[in-house]
Scaffold this motif. Structure first.
Motif, PDB file in Angstrom:
ATOM      1  N   HIS A  91       0.832  -1.205   0.000  1.00 37.11           N
ATOM      2  CA  HIS A  91       0.000   0.000   0.000  1.00 37.11           C
ATOM      3  C   HIS A  91       0.866   1.254   0.000  1.00 37.11           C
ATOM      4  N   ASN A  92       1.800   1.333   0.937  1.00 40.54           N
ATOM      5  CA  ASN A  92       2.649   2.514   0.997  1.00 40.54           C
ATOM      6  C   ASN A  92       3.594   2.588  -0.188  1.00 40.54           C
ATOM      7  N   LEU A  93       3.993   1.437  -0.697  1.00 40.26           N
ATOM      8  CA  LEU A  93       4.806   1.429  -1.919  1.00 40.26           C
ATOM      9  C   LEU A  93       4.039   2.089  -3.051  1.00 40.26           C
ATOM     10  N   LEU A  94       2.772   1.749  -3.190  1.00 39.93           N
ATOM     11  CA  LEU A  94       1.935   2.337  -4.232  1.00 39.93           C
ATOM     12  C   LEU A  94       1.820   3.848  -4.050  1.00 39.93           C
ATOM     13  N   LEU A  95       1.643   4.294  -2.798  1.00 38.25           N
ATOM     14  CA  LEU A  95       1.524   5.733  -2.538  1.00 38.25           C
ATOM     15  C   LEU A  95       2.820   6.454  -2.892  1.00 38.25           C
ATOM     16  N   GLN A  96       3.939   5.857  -2.520  1.00 36.83           N
ATOM     17  CA  GLN A  96       5.229   6.483  -2.840  1.00 36.83           C
ATOM     18  C   GLN A  96       5.429   6.605  -4.346  1.00 36.83           C
ATOM     19  N   GLU A 101       5.428   9.885  -9.384  1.00 39.30           N
ATOM     20  CA  GLU A 101       4.803  10.244 -10.661  1.00 39.30           C
ATOM     21  C   GLU A 101       4.341  11.698 -10.658  1.00 39.30           C
ATOM     22  N   ALA A 102       3.785  12.140  -9.540  1.00 38.60           N
ATOM     23  CA  ALA A 102       3.334  13.534  -9.439  1.00 38.60           C
ATOM     24  C   ALA A 102       4.516  14.494  -9.523  1.00 38.60           C
ATOM     25  N   ILE A 103       5.611  14.156  -8.858  1.00 38.83           N
ATOM     26  CA  ILE A 103       6.811  15.000  -8.899  1.00 38.83           C
ATOM     27  C   ILE A 103       7.370  15.046 -10.318  1.00 38.83           C
TER      28      ILE A 103
END
Length: 312
Positions: A91-96, A101-103
């Motif tokens: 889950h946190n891997l996906l968020l990171q 991607e946003a950066i």
């Protein structure tokens, strides 16, 4: 000193709240991501509002809304991710990866500090399962950062004192033992232990320092390189009381890994093994220009003898 605009993601977490305060203390224009998913978590909301009262700016965003993340990132020069690594799995891997991607899309970030602040995952390819997944996923994030050519700094903070020092590195408690202490092997293997506020101070120092660009920075000040036996002896001297010492061999310590125990406990066993039997935090050299206390000698970091006094 240059002042930059910093976005902290995970600002209500264990290390995140300290990073927010360090950014403010060092005079940076500090933004904190306020996730829409906060729901009814009143403690997190009140913490965010307290940051606002101290001068931080709250920026709404959601990991389920890529555009909102990109817009938040566009406001700043630096992004620091402090999302919890305790349950870093999938889950946190996906968020990171979504944050990376946003950066990448925003294209304006001059420095990114991902969620690390522990052992160096690049040195833990041999780590025991199931704890190895923590390091493998951090390396996945690093790969994404570097492939996207995002300017970055990786912060290696070693052992947080709150989890390893006050309890004399006992796994079953956060408080000092009163009678008996369990020693790992001969208890002479050196680790490194850091006050969490100092970790945040050092991390924020790196964000606009050209010397730390695209580097791994170890927070490993010499006075905090200690063995478990050193910690026990410090505590005994402070209290004037000797503890009864029991020793556990590496084989006996690792035996529970053969059972189907709780995931977090099994991860902890692996990490403790690498630290206290293998010496993974100190069995390599760190150059002066890659060690925080050498780079920032003006920081008066907390020595562990002083840290232990709060438990008296």
């Amino acid at each position: 000193m240059t002042k930059v605009k910093v976005l902290v993601v995970g600002g209500t977490g264990y290390i995140g709240k300290r990073i927010v305060k360090a950014c403010l203390a060092q005079g940076h224009e500090t933004y904190v991501l306020r996730r829409r998913e906060i729901g009814l978590d009143i403690d997190k909301l009140q913490m965010l509002l307290s940051f606002k009262m101290e001068g931080a700016r709250l920026v709404e965003g959601s990991f389920s809304d890529h555009h909102s993340l990109v817009e938040a990132v566009k406001l700043v020069d630096v992004v620091i991710s402090a999302m919890s690594g305790v349950h870093f799995r999938s889950h946190n891997l996906l968020l990171q990866l979504k944050l990376v991607e946003a950066i990448k899309e925003a294209g304006n970030v001059k420095r990114f500090l991902p969620s690390e602040f522990g052992m160096d995952p690049a040195r833990m390819g041999h780590a025991l399962e199931p704890g190895r997944i923590t390091f493998d996923e951090k390396m996945t994030v690093r790969k994404a950062i570097e492939e996207a050519q995002i300017p970055h700094t990786y912060i290696i903070a070693n052992c947080f004192a709150g989890y390893f020092v006050g309890n004399l590195s006992q796994m079953v408690t956060l408080l000092p033992p009163k009678e008996n202490v369990l020693l790992y092997g001969d208890a002479n293997v050196k680790g490194c232990f850091m006050d969490e506020d100092d970790v945040a101070t050092y991390a924020v120092k790196t964000i606009d320092d050209p010397r730390t660009l695209n580097k791994t920075i170890n927070i490993r000040p010499p006075d905090n390189i200690l063995s478990q036996r050193d910690l026990v002896e410090m505590w005994e001297k402070l209290t004037g009381k000797q503890l009864h010492k029991n020793t556990i061999s590496a084989n006996d310590f690792l035996a529970p890994l053969k059972d189907d125990g709780e995931y977090a406990h099994q991860v902890g066993i692996g990490h403790f093994y690498h630290i206290f039997y293998e010496g993974c935090l100190t069995n390599f050299e760190v150059k002066d220009d890659e060690e925080a206390s050498k780079l920032y000698q003006e920081v008066e970091y907390t020595r562990m003898n002083d840290y232990l006094k709060r438990y008296l």
